[in-house]
Structures are given as structure tokens and as C-alpha cells.
Motif scaffolding. Structure first.
Motif, PDB file in Angstrom:
ATOM      1  N   LEU A 150       0.739  -1.183   0.160  1.00  0.00           N
ATOM      2  CA  LEU A 150       0.067  -0.024  -0.202  1.00  0.00           C
ATOM      3  C   LEU A 150       0.951   1.196  -0.081  1.00  0.00           C
ATOM      4  CD1 LEU A 150      -2.899  -0.896   2.621  1.00  0.00           C
ATOM      5  CD2 LEU A 150      -2.992  -0.749   0.086  1.00  0.00           C
ATOM      6  N   ALA A 151       1.997   1.192   0.755  1.00  0.00           N
ATOM      7  CA  ALA A 151       2.855   2.367   0.866  1.00  0.00           C
ATOM      8  C   ALA A 151       3.609   2.746  -0.554  1.00  0.00           C
ATOM      9  CB  ALA A 151       3.910   2.221   1.953  1.00  0.00           C
ATOM     10  N   THR A 152       3.778   1.573  -1.326  1.00  0.00           N
ATOM     11  CA  THR A 152       4.202   1.732  -2.540  1.00  0.00           C
ATOM     12  C   THR A 152       3.550   2.417  -3.577  1.00  0.00           C
ATOM     13  OG1 THR A 152       5.921  -0.066  -2.115  1.00  0.00           O
ATOM     14  CG2 THR A 152       5.559   0.565  -4.632  1.00  0.00           C
ATOM     15  N   ARG A 153       2.297   1.922  -3.494  1.00  0.00           N
ATOM     16  CA  ARG A 153       1.200   2.408  -4.289  1.00  0.00           C
ATOM     17  C   ARG A 153       0.971   3.870  -4.025  1.00  0.00           C
ATOM     18  NH1 ARG A 153      -3.198  -2.080  -3.695  1.00  0.00           N
ATOM     19  NH2 ARG A 153      -4.588  -0.461  -4.701  1.00  0.00           N
ATOM     20  N   LEU A 154       0.775   4.161  -2.692  1.00  0.00           N
ATOM     21  CA  LEU A 154       0.396   5.751  -2.289  1.00  0.00           C
ATOM     22  C   LEU A 154       1.605   6.647  -2.721  1.00  0.00           C
ATOM     23  CD1 LEU A 154      -1.081   5.243   1.137  1.00  0.00           C
ATOM     24  CD2 LEU A 154      -2.151   5.869  -0.832  1.00  0.00           C
ATOM     25  N   GLU A 155       2.811   5.984  -2.532  1.00  0.00           N
ATOM     26  CA  GLU A 155       3.858   6.994  -3.005  1.00  0.00           C
ATOM     27  C   GLU A 155       3.994   7.096  -4.601  1.00  0.00           C
ATOM     28  OE1 GLU A 155       7.776   6.461  -0.027  1.00  0.00           O
ATOM     29  OE2 GLU A 155       7.254   4.575  -1.665  1.00  0.00           O
ATOM     30  N   ALA A 156       3.277   6.237  -5.232  1.00  0.00           N
ATOM     31  CA  ALA A 156       3.321   6.377  -6.887  1.00  0.00           C
ATOM     32  C   ALA A 156       2.060   7.495  -7.179  1.00  0.00           C
ATOM     33  CB  ALA A 156       3.136   5.132  -7.683  1.00  0.00           C
ATOM     34  N   GLU A 212       0.625  17.827   0.854  1.00  0.00           N
ATOM     35  CA  GLU A 212       0.662  16.978   2.134  1.00  0.00           C
ATOM     36  C   GLU A 212       0.521  15.514   2.033  1.00  0.00           C
ATOM     37  OE1 GLU A 212       0.367  16.616   6.318  1.00  0.00           O
ATOM     38  OE2 GLU A 212       1.192  18.047   5.024  1.00  0.00           O
ATOM     39  N   SER A 213      -0.152  15.264   0.643  1.00  0.00           N
ATOM     40  CA  SER A 213      -0.447  13.544   0.644  1.00  0.00           C
ATOM     41  C   SER A 213       0.861  13.082   0.311  1.00  0.00           C
ATOM     42  CB  SER A 213      -1.288  13.538  -0.558  1.00  0.00           C
ATOM     43  OG  SER A 213      -0.637  14.242  -1.820  1.00  0.00           O
ATOM     44  N   ARG A 214       1.811  13.782  -0.272  1.00  0.00           N
ATOM     45  CA  ARG A 214       3.257  13.122  -0.537  1.00  0.00           C
ATOM     46  C   ARG A 214       3.938  12.925   0.828  1.00  0.00           C
ATOM     47  NH1 ARG A 214       6.114   9.868  -3.623  1.00  0.00           N
ATOM     48  NH2 ARG A 214       8.286  10.455  -3.703  1.00  0.00           N
TER      49      ARG A 214
END
Length: 525
Positions: free
Chosen positions: A153-159, A165-167
Motif C-alpha cells: 500500500l505504501a508503494t502504491r500511495l507513493e506512486a 501534504e499527501s506526499r
């Protein structure tokens, strides 16, 4: 013989560093004994493996050691290979500078020669029911799966989150996942250690058995026990009692000769049965060896043809070592009469099945007139398995890290012999096409995983490696039954199901590869 410290630094951007470190480790084993390494590249993440250290006990000069390290990986993947003081590997420099004492065995406890200062000092152990340890191991396994899910999930969110702020939130999540990985890794190691018991508690059970067998057979027998302090999962120890019992009975009844026959052969009258255990990487090997007459290969070959297990033409083509493995066929035996004790070959299929249920393998060696040795290869624990995940068509497979020796990109120049072998480092390695083995899918076949099982090295053709993972292996169930080459299944972080492969039985399941080319001519994958 000297101790050499080695520092290995990976180049920037190199992926699958744990695999590369394992390849280097395997290469150094050819030069001597690796006595220490840090960090633990089997469980470390790529981010933690920018560099690692090993201590090697060897007679080889530094130039040969450095060449072996560099040749174990692809050109350009290493920034540096340096010789360092071996003490720096065995004991981190910061600990040495602080004057910290070396850790005790197991990382805790006190010197056995110290006197307890009070009653509380002696009461540092408690008895825990095995079922509670099983529950703990299962929960740690589920935690490992959820940790992988969070990392995904963390990898997908970073993409997705590229600014603002989201970054920052995505990056905070990534850092938290990294800390969780470290803690869960330590918890996994601890839960594994709690399940470990020395194999000596199992070996000692057989001392009385050998005395009783000596009386029953009229043969002087002695049992030699080696490596009793080797640690193994208690669940595996309990399951191994019956197979070892059968092997010892076989050795006493049909392996060891009568005293008069041993005298004529120039052997001592007392036959010796040896139980031996030792570590090898992430596995434990248990050997049952006798110094008896050995097994009659010609008789096994003839009996196999008589029973219809193989044809006469096949029997002639088989090597002696391949013929010996026929005793693991169900119901196979060369004995003309059944005794109350055993029959060499009777029940050997049950021994093999019991070991394979524990994700292990069994191998038989015998020298005429010198004796027989059965080697059982077992995982350290049955709770959590670290694997290399790979894509094969639309399917995901998992290969145990304990069997993995390397990762190779398939090019037009290194697939030969009608596509049935891989040319790697000036040698030919048998190639198993996983896509055609079960699903009849072609796939791209762009990569190969090098594995070693039962003393044989071969390559598994996959589309692409997906990375390392910790999985909880579950049986396939009665509906599916046993699949040759498959140890079980595991649920991955994204909800997919992966087949956990059993390399020890994969090579025998290999299918012929279609197409024909000249030997040495590349085949497009």
C-alpha cells in the motif's frame, strides 16, 4: 588456515541485494567456511543491504577471494570488495569501541560458571505449553503477511501522491512500514528460537532401541550420536521420530552383517550406526549411516524390472545412484522374507512421504561393502518461510530462499540444447519451464532462478522475479490433493494465492521442450 574479513558494497540501484548476497555467500563456501556475516541478508531488506560483511576461514589468497566475490554477481553490481579485520565482522566496531562484552549464546543469559546471586536469578525460565507457541507462530505469520500488505500500500500511495501534504503522508507511512518490518523481523526470529530444541533429546531415544535390536538380531551394535546440540523446530523433531526409527531398524536388521561375515570382511565385530545432525544454511541435515554391507545395486535394478517399475532398457540406462533411489517407490523391497524388525525398502516410501510433508527431502547413498547413508534435509522451522516470488504467465510462484543460489537474465546466447538447458558461467544447467509444467502457458521466460536441491543444480524459467517475501505455507487440501513439485500455497499481501514450490521434486517433473535447434544455438524465450 586464516580468518579473513570481507566488506562488500553494492552499486547504487542494484535490486534483489539479498539474492546477490546469497550468491556471494555460496561462492565463498567453495573457498572455505563462512564463520559470520552481518547484517543477516536472508531477512534484511534491500535498503539495509547497501553493504555487508562476512568472515571467511580459508587458505585462499585475497586475490582469489575477491575474484570469487565479483564473479558471483553481474559486472557493475558491486562498488567495492575490501579486506577488513575479521574481528569487525564477528563484533561490530561500535560495540568494540564501547568495550561491550560479546553476547552469550542465544543473545541472552549468563556464563554457566557464574554463581547465582539470589533465588530470583535462577528462576529465569518458565514452561510454556506447545499449543501456545503454535498460536504465537501463527500470529507472527499473519503479522508478516499484513506487513507485506502495508508495504504494498505504501508503494502504491507513493506512486499516486506526488506533491504536497499527501506526499508527506505517503513518505511517513513508508518510514513507519520500515520500522514495522524491523520489529516484525525481530519478532519472527524470536518466535522461531522459542520453538527450537536440540535434536539430542530425540537422538537419545534410540540408544535403548539399538540395544534391543542387538539382542533381537544377535549382532553386536553400537549407536554413535553426533551434533546433538543442533537446533530444530520441536514440531519437526516430533514428526521425525517415526522415520528415524524405521531407518535405524533397517540398518540393524539388513545393513549390519552378522559377526562372522564382518570378520571375513576385515571389519570389527561390532557394527556401528551413526546418527548425525548439522546445520547447512537455513536447513538442518540429519544422517543415518551404518558401516554394513551396503545395498546391492544389481539386485535393486533386477527387482525394479521384475515389479514393472521400469523397463529393462531404462534399467540399463540408469546410473547406480538413480537405481538406489528406486527403494523409495511404494512397496519396493529386495528382501525375500519379512521380519518383525524391518525390511530394507519396505516402508521407505513412507519415510520419504513423511519428510516431504515437512518440506524436506531424503537422499540415499550406498557403497558395497562399506555401508549405507540416508541424508534427510529439513527446514529449520515449519512456521514461516522466506521465499523469492516470481511471475509465470498469470500465476505467482514462491521458491524457498534456502534452495535459491542465484538469479539469471535469460538472453539469446545462453539457452541451448533445444531450450532444455541454460549456459551459465561456462557450465550447462538443466532448465525447468514452470509455465508448461502445470498451466501449458508459454510466458516470456525472461529470467531464471537457480536452485539447488538434493545435490543437483537446475534453473526455473520465470517471466520476472517479484522480490522477497515472508509467507505462511498452507496445505493444498484434500480437494486439490498433492501436486508434484508443490509444497503448498500461500496468500500474498495483495490477496493473490501463490504456489510454494518444492525444488527437490521439480526436476523429475520436467517436460520435454518443444522445438529443435543445434546444440549451442540460442533459442528465443
Amino acid at each position: 588456515m586464516r580468518d579473513v574479513g570481507i566488506e562488500v558494497i553494492f552499486a547504487e540501484g542494484v535490486s534483489f541485494r539479498g539474492i546477490r548476497a546469497n550468491q556471494i555467500y555460496s561462492a565463498l563456501l567453495e573457498l572455505g567456511e563462512v564463520t559470520a556475516f552481518r547484517p543477516n541478508f536472508v531477512i534484511a531488506n534491500d535498503d539495509e543491504l547497501g553493504r555487508f560483511w562476512l568472515a571467511l576461514r580459508t587458505t585462499a589468497p585475497w586475490e582469489r577471494i575477491e575474484a570469487a566475490v565479483r564473479q558471483a554477481v553481474e559486472p557493475g553490481e558491486l562498488d567495492a570488495v575490501r579486506e577488513v579485520a575479521p574481528e569487525g565482522v564477528l563484533r561490530p566496531p561500535e560495540a568494540a569501541a564501547a568495550g561491550a562484552p560479546p553476547p552469550q549464546a542465544g543473545g541472552r543469559g549468563r556464563d554457566a560458571t557464574e554463581e547465582p546471586t539470589d533465588l530470583a536469578a535462577e528462576q529465569r525460565t518458565i514452561r510454556v505449553d506447545l499449543e501456545r507457541l503454535e498460536t504465537l507462530s501463527n500470529l507472527v505469520g499473519e503479522l508478516a503477511v499484513e506487513k507485506a500488505h502495508l508495504a504494498n500500500l505504501a508503494t502504491r500511495l507513493e506512486a499516486i501522491c506526488t506533491e504536497g501534504e499527501s506526499r508527506r503522508l505517503a513518505q511517513d507511512l513508508r518510514r513507519s512500514v520500515g520500522k514495522l518490518s524491523a520489529v516484525s523481523g525481530q519478532l519472527q526470529e524470536l518466535s522461531t528460537e522459542l520453538r527450537m530444541v536440540p535434536v539430542g533429546m530425540m537422538f537419545r531415544r534410540f540408544t535403548r532401541l539399538v540395544r534391543e535390536l542387538a539382542a533381537a538380531t544377535g549382532k553386536p551394535l553400537t549407536l554413535r550420536r553426533e551434533g546433538e546440540d543442533t537446533m530444530l523446530d520441536k514440531a519437526i523433531v516430533e514428526e521425525m521420530v517415526a522415520p528415524l526409527l524405521h531407518l535405524i531398524r533397517n540398518a540393524a536388521d539388513h545393513g549390519i552383517e552378522p559377526p562372522d561375515e564382518r570378520r571375513r570382511a576385515g571389519k570389527p565385530e561390532t557394527g556401528t550406526i551413526t546418527l548425525r545432525a548439522f546445520d547447512q544454511g537455513d536447513e538442518v541435515l540429519i544422517e543415518v549411516e551404518d558401516d554394513g554391507r551396503g545395498m546391492d545395486v544389481a539386485r535393486i535394478r533386477a527387482k525394479a524390472v521384475e515389479k514393472g517399475l521400469i523397463t529393462a532398457e531404462t534399467a540399463v540406462a540408469l546410473s547406480d545412484q538413480e537405481v538406489l533411489q528406486l527403494v523409495f517407490q511404494p512397496g519396493f523391497s529386495t528382501t525375500s522374507e519379512v521380519t518383525d524388525i524391518s525390511g530394507r525398502g519396505v516402508g521407505m516410501d513412507v519415510v520419504k512421504a513423511s519428510v516431504e510433508q515437512l518440506r524436506g527431502s531424503v537422499h540415499l547413498q550406498s557403497d558395497a561393502g562399506r555401508g549405507t547413508r540416508v541424508t534427510i534435509r529439513l527446514p529449520l522451522t515449519v512456521s514461516i518461510l522466506q521465499v523469492m516470488l516470481a511471475q509465470v504467465g498469470d500465476q505467482t510462484v514462491a521458491v524457498p530462499m534456502s534452495c535459491l543460489t542465484g538469479l539469471v537474465r535469460i538472453g539469446a546466447e545462453n539457452r541451448v540444447l533445444w531450450g532444455a538447458a541454460l549456459r551459465h558461467q561456462d557450465r550447462l544447467v538443466p532448465l525447468v519451464e514452470l509455465g508448461r509444467l502445470w498451466w501449458q502457458e508459454e510466458g516470456t521466460g525472461a529470467s531464471a532462478l537457480l536452485v539447488r536441491a538434493d545435490g543437483q543444480e537446475f534453473a526455473l524459467l520465470v517471466d520476472r522475479p517479484l522480490g522477497l517475501g515472508d509467507v505462511v505455507v498452507k496445505p493444498l487440501g484434500d480437494y486439490v490433493g498433492r501436486l508434484p513439485g508443490v509444497a503448498g500455497a500461500a496468500i500474498l499481501a495483495d490477496g493473490r494465492v501463490a504456489l510454494v514450490l518444492d525444488p527437490s521434486t521439480l526436476l523429475s517433473q520436467r517436460m520435454p521442450t518443444r522445438g529443435a535447434v543445434e546444440v549451442g544455438t540460442p533459442v528465443s524465450a
